[in-house]
Design a protein around this motif. Structure first.
Motif, PDB file in Angstrom:
ATOM      1  N   GLY A 142    -109.114 -11.873 -50.751  1.00 52.33           N
ATOM      2  CA  GLY A 142    -107.849 -12.438 -51.175  1.00 52.33           C
ATOM      3  C   GLY A 142    -107.164 -13.205 -50.057  1.00 52.33           C
ATOM      4  O   GLY A 142    -106.568 -14.260 -50.268  1.00 52.33           O
TER       5      GLY A 142
ATOM      6  N   THR B 152    -118.790 -13.891 -62.768  1.00 51.10           N
ATOM      7  CA  THR B 152    -118.445 -12.519 -63.151  1.00 51.10           C
ATOM      8  C   THR B 152    -119.600 -11.867 -63.907  1.00 51.10           C
ATOM      9  O   THR B 152    -119.826 -10.658 -63.782  1.00 51.10           O
ATOM     10  CB  THR B 152    -117.175 -12.475 -64.011  1.00 51.10           C
ATOM     11  OG1 THR B 152    -117.334 -13.330 -65.147  1.00 51.10           O
ATOM     12  CG2 THR B 152    -115.957 -12.896 -63.221  1.00 51.10           C
TER      13      THR B 152
ATOM     14  N   GLY C 248    -113.760  -9.033 -54.259  1.00 54.80           N
ATOM     15  CA  GLY C 248    -113.344 -10.405 -54.012  1.00 54.80           C
ATOM     16  C   GLY C 248    -113.674 -11.359 -55.132  1.00 54.80           C
ATOM     17  O   GLY C 248    -113.225 -12.507 -55.132  1.00 54.80           O
TER      18      GLY C 248
ATOM     19  N   ARG D 258    -113.548  -1.690 -53.489  1.00 54.36           N
ATOM     20  CA  ARG D 258    -113.104  -2.890 -54.188  1.00 54.36           C
ATOM     21  C   ARG D 258    -111.724  -3.374 -53.767  1.00 54.36           C
ATOM     22  O   ARG D 258    -111.541  -4.587 -53.553  1.00 54.36           O
ATOM     23  CB  ARG D 258    -113.186  -2.663 -55.698  1.00 54.36           C
ATOM     24  CG  ARG D 258    -114.607  -2.837 -56.211  1.00 54.36           C
ATOM     25  CD  ARG D 258    -114.787  -2.402 -57.639  1.00 54.36           C
ATOM     26  NE  ARG D 258    -114.003  -3.200 -58.576  1.00 54.36           N
ATOM     27  CZ  ARG D 258    -114.198  -3.178 -59.893  1.00 54.36           C
ATOM     28  NH1 ARG D 258    -115.165  -2.423 -60.400  1.00 54.36           N
ATOM     29  NH2 ARG D 258    -113.462  -3.903 -60.689  1.00 54.36           N
TER      30      ARG D 258
ATOM     31  N   ALA E 138    -110.763  -6.919 -52.198  1.00 51.33           N
ATOM     32  CA  ALA E 138    -109.692  -7.760 -52.749  1.00 51.33           C
ATOM     33  C   ALA E 138    -108.738  -8.217 -51.648  1.00 51.33           C
ATOM     34  O   ALA E 138    -108.308  -9.374 -51.629  1.00 51.33           O
ATOM     35  CB  ALA E 138    -108.929  -6.985 -53.824  1.00 51.33           C
TER      36      ALA E 138
ATOM     37  N   SER F  61    -118.138 -14.048 -51.846  1.00 53.95           N
ATOM     38  CA  SER F  61    -118.140 -12.763 -52.561  1.00 53.95           C
ATOM     39  C   SER F  61    -119.420 -12.584 -53.366  1.00 53.95           C
ATOM     40  O   SER F  61    -119.971 -11.476 -53.447  1.00 53.95           O
ATOM     41  CB  SER F  61    -116.914 -12.670 -53.484  1.00 53.95           C
ATOM     42  OG  SER F  61    -117.004 -13.568 -54.564  1.00 53.95           O
TER      43      SER F  61
ATOM     44  N   TYR G 241    -104.350 -15.043 -55.372  1.00 50.00           N
ATOM     45  CA  TYR G 241    -105.710 -14.495 -55.251  1.00 50.00           C
ATOM     46  C   TYR G 241    -105.631 -13.042 -54.803  1.00 50.00           C
ATOM     47  O   TYR G 241    -106.267 -12.154 -55.387  1.00 50.00           O
ATOM     48  CB  TYR G 241    -106.499 -15.337 -54.242  1.00 50.00           C
ATOM     49  CG  TYR G 241    -108.007 -15.198 -54.309  1.00 50.00           C
ATOM     50  CD1 TYR G 241    -108.638 -13.962 -54.250  1.00 50.00           C
ATOM     51  CD2 TYR G 241    -108.814 -16.325 -54.415  1.00 50.00           C
ATOM     52  CE1 TYR G 241    -110.026 -13.842 -54.302  1.00 50.00           C
ATOM     53  CE2 TYR G 241    -110.207 -16.221 -54.467  1.00 50.00           C
ATOM     54  CZ  TYR G 241    -110.800 -14.978 -54.406  1.00 50.00           C
ATOM     55  OH  TYR G 241    -112.174 -14.874 -54.466  1.00 50.00           O
TER      56      TYR G 241
ATOM     57  N   TYR H 111    -106.051  -5.672 -59.885  1.00 47.52           N
ATOM     58  CA  TYR H 111    -107.237  -5.416 -60.708  1.00 47.52           C
ATOM     59  C   TYR H 111    -108.070  -4.276 -60.121  1.00 47.52           C
ATOM     60  O   TYR H 111    -108.518  -3.379 -60.850  1.00 47.52           O
ATOM     61  CB  TYR H 111    -108.062  -6.701 -60.770  1.00 47.52           C
ATOM     62  CG  TYR H 111    -109.332  -6.625 -61.567  1.00 47.52           C
ATOM     63  CD1 TYR H 111    -109.335  -6.866 -62.932  1.00 47.52           C
ATOM     64  CD2 TYR H 111    -110.548  -6.325 -60.962  1.00 47.52           C
ATOM     65  CE1 TYR H 111    -110.502  -6.815 -63.678  1.00 47.52           C
ATOM     66  CE2 TYR H 111    -111.721  -6.264 -61.695  1.00 47.52           C
ATOM     67  CZ  TYR H 111    -111.690  -6.522 -63.052  1.00 47.52           C
ATOM     68  OH  TYR H 111    -112.853  -6.455 -63.765  1.00 47.52           O
ATOM     69  N   ASN H 112    -108.265  -4.280 -58.836  1.00 43.68           N
ATOM     70  CA  ASN H 112    -109.162  -3.309 -58.220  1.00 43.68           C
ATOM     71  C   ASN H 112    -108.499  -1.982 -57.894  1.00 43.68           C
ATOM     72  O   ASN H 112    -109.171  -0.949 -57.873  1.00 43.68           O
ATOM     73  CB  ASN H 112    -109.791  -3.925 -56.977  1.00 43.68           C
ATOM     74  CG  ASN H 112    -110.804  -4.997 -57.336  1.00 43.68           C
ATOM     75  OD1 ASN H 112    -111.827  -4.711 -57.940  1.00 43.68           O
ATOM     76  ND2 ASN H 112    -110.502  -6.250 -57.016  1.00 43.68           N
TER      77      ASN H 112
ATOM     78  N   GLY I 267    -106.325  -9.872 -57.483  1.00 43.75           N
ATOM     79  CA  GLY I 267    -107.481  -9.077 -57.107  1.00 43.75           C
ATOM     80  C   GLY I 267    -107.130  -7.654 -56.736  1.00 43.75           C
ATOM     81  O   GLY I 267    -107.818  -6.704 -57.134  1.00 43.75           O
TER      82      GLY I 267
ATOM     83  N   TRP J  36    -113.426 -10.982 -58.853  1.00 41.32           N
ATOM     84  CA  TRP J  36    -112.712 -11.161 -60.110  1.00 41.32           C
ATOM     85  C   TRP J  36    -111.458 -12.012 -59.959  1.00 41.32           C
ATOM     86  O   TRP J  36    -111.204 -12.911 -60.772  1.00 41.32           O
ATOM     87  CB  TRP J  36    -112.344  -9.809 -60.729  1.00 41.32           C
ATOM     88  CG  TRP J  36    -111.681 -10.007 -62.063  1.00 41.32           C
ATOM     89  CD1 TRP J  36    -112.306 -10.122 -63.264  1.00 41.32           C
ATOM     90  CD2 TRP J  36    -110.287 -10.159 -62.310  1.00 41.32           C
ATOM     91  NE1 TRP J  36    -111.378 -10.340 -64.261  1.00 41.32           N
ATOM     92  CE2 TRP J  36    -110.131 -10.373 -63.696  1.00 41.32           C
ATOM     93  CE3 TRP J  36    -109.149 -10.152 -61.506  1.00 41.32           C
ATOM     94  CZ2 TRP J  36    -108.882 -10.564 -64.297  1.00 41.32           C
ATOM     95  CZ3 TRP J  36    -107.910 -10.349 -62.081  1.00 41.32           C
ATOM     96  CH2 TRP J  36    -107.779 -10.547 -63.468  1.00 41.32           C
ATOM     97  N   GLY J  37    -110.656 -11.732 -58.920  1.00 42.15           N
ATOM     98  CA  GLY J  37    -109.416 -12.486 -58.754  1.00 42.15           C
ATOM     99  C   GLY J  37    -109.672 -13.977 -58.639  1.00 42.15           C
ATOM    100  O   GLY J  37    -108.984 -14.798 -59.265  1.00 42.15           O
TER     101      GLY J  37
END
Length: 439
Positions: free
Chosen positions: A83, A29, A139, A75, A79, A98, A373, A380-381, A377, A141-142
């Motif tokens: 994901g 990250t 892809g 994003r 994800a 990613s 996942y 978050y996005n 993700g 952060w999750g």
């Protein structure tokens, strides 16, 4: 396999393995957000004149902020894409892919000719590469959050989930620190000619480091247990949207304040500070480097508090504080005094750390293993679209038409939206990540 066996699996991860996993979740990250922030800083300083040579500086800034927002549209697509594979084939391989996507896109931006060299093709290619950055970060952060939380011992998911959340602080410090050094060491002409490209090209070295670390880790216990229990689904995204759309919505709303605080404090404030308040680039970048340290300080504090008191109390308190912080923008940032501007940036970025830290545990806790996942993700996005993609653009328009008090109101409204999302959630601190239901 009985349910008791998987539940015990995290305890079998030894200290050395956990340390490697924590570092892998953090370094990835940090690198990904370094790449993302390099563009954000460049957008505030130089992207407009290089790729959008309009006659008006305001038009250049708005065009640069539009390209900034493109990645936030990409994003959630990233994800969904990563994901799917993260829930189907595993966390490790997907995280490697990613990181590659983000690194390649960022490095290519660093060598992309400007408008003066290739004309209208330059901004088109810039948008394509910015879209690629968004796909990669979507892809990232999750998977990083799951890598940490699915390996966490009982009662410490908030703490373990904090390490991916530290990545943005370090990535920002690396990005802005490098820009700060370039601003000090280069003339304005050299910086605009080639100096701004250096941080993009440095990304290639960082990505090699990140890939080396991630290729050394193993798959998470929760995902291995899901494989053995035959719980994977053919289309995780379809299951997510059909059965878990409410946690996706709640998580997205909760994330809005994090994004708004950060990008108003950095991208918009940097542009406003240099163009309107007439700070030098290096002065304002230096202030941001100081302020982001407070974001990093807030992150472990909020993570520990979320393990002790729960995710919701921490997020409710920090969201209420963020609502109030919107009223400080005009008297602090608008003053133009260096000490008051620094105080404003410290307040906003400290609150960003406080709202952001619990998300590393909370978002994964909202979803079962077979769509975790994807779910974490996407939530978050999607929050990024609402809270960040157009935030600098809207803030610039509001500042032009109504002044900084309007921009402060925008921050407060974003915090209210997140507060409502958090209040609608269940408390997830005691949820099990090893069960199919995620409860």
């Amino acid at each position: 396999m009985s349910m008791s066996t998987p539940a015990a699996m995290p305890a079998r991860v030894d200290g050395t393995s956990r340390g490697r996993i924590i570092f892998a979740s953090f370094i990835g990250t940090a690198i990904e957000f370094y790449d993302f922030y390099v563009y954000a800083t460049a957008a505030a300083l130089v992207i407009g004149p290089v790729f959008f040579p309009h006659s008006s500086p305001a038009a250049q800034a708005l065009s640069a902020f539009v390209t900034f927002g493109i990645a936030f549209i990409a994003r959630p697509i990233g994800a969904f894409l990563f994901g799917h594979f993260g829930d189907r084939i595993g966390r490790k391989a997907t995280l490697v892919a990613s990181l590659l996507m983000m690194g390649v896109s960022t490095t290519l931006i660093g060598v992309l000719p400007g408008y003066a060299s290739i004309g209208g093709l330059a901004p088109v290619l810039l948008c394509v590469l910015r879209f690629g950055q968004g796909i990669g970060l979507g892809g990232e952060w999750g998977g990083a959050a799951l890598l940490a939380t699915e390996n966490a011992p009982e009662g410490r998911r908030g703490w373990f989930g904090m390490f991916p959340q530290l990545g943005p602080s370090v990535g920002f410090l690396l990005s802005n620190g490098l820009f700060f050094g370039l601003a000090l060491g280069l003339s304005d002409a050299d910086f605009r000619s080639w100096g701004w490209r250096v941080p993009f090209i440095v990304s290639a070295v960082l990505v090699v480091l990140g890939l080396y670390v991630r290729l050394k880790i193993s798959e998470t216990p929760a995902f291995r247990a899901a494989i053995e229990r035959h719980e994977r689904v053919r289309m995780p995204v379809a299951v997510l949207l059909r059965q878990h759309w409410m946690p996706v919505l709640q998580g997205s709303l909760a994330m809005v304040v994090c994004y708004t605080l950060f990008y108003i404090s950095t991208v918009f404030s940097l542009s406003y500070g240099v163009a309107t308040l007439h700070f030098s680039r290096q002065s304002f970048l230096g202030l941001l480097c100081i302020a982001v340290v407070f974001m990093a300080i807030a992150t472990p504090i909020a993570a520990l508090a979320s393990d002790r008191f729960g995710r919701k109390p921490v997020l409710v308190a920090s969201s209420l504080a963020a609502i109030l912080s919107g009223f400080t923008m005009l008297p602090l940032l608008g003053s133009g005094r260096i000490e008051l501007v620094a105080l404003f940036l410290i307040i906003e970025l400290f609150l960003m750390g406080a709202t952001f830290a619990p998300m590393g545990a909370l978002l994964p806790e909202l979803f079962p293993t077979n769509v975790r996942y994807s779910g974490a993700g996407v939530a978050y996005n999607l929050g990024g679209i609402l809270g960040a993609s157009i935030a600098p653009y809207i803030a610039q328009l509001l500042a032009n038409r109504g002044g900084l008090s309007w921009v402060g109101g925008y921050v407060s409204v974003a915090a209210v939206i997140s507060l409502l999302g958090v209040l609608s959630m269940r408390e997830t601190r005691d949820a099990s990540l090893m069960t199919q239901a995620g409860k």
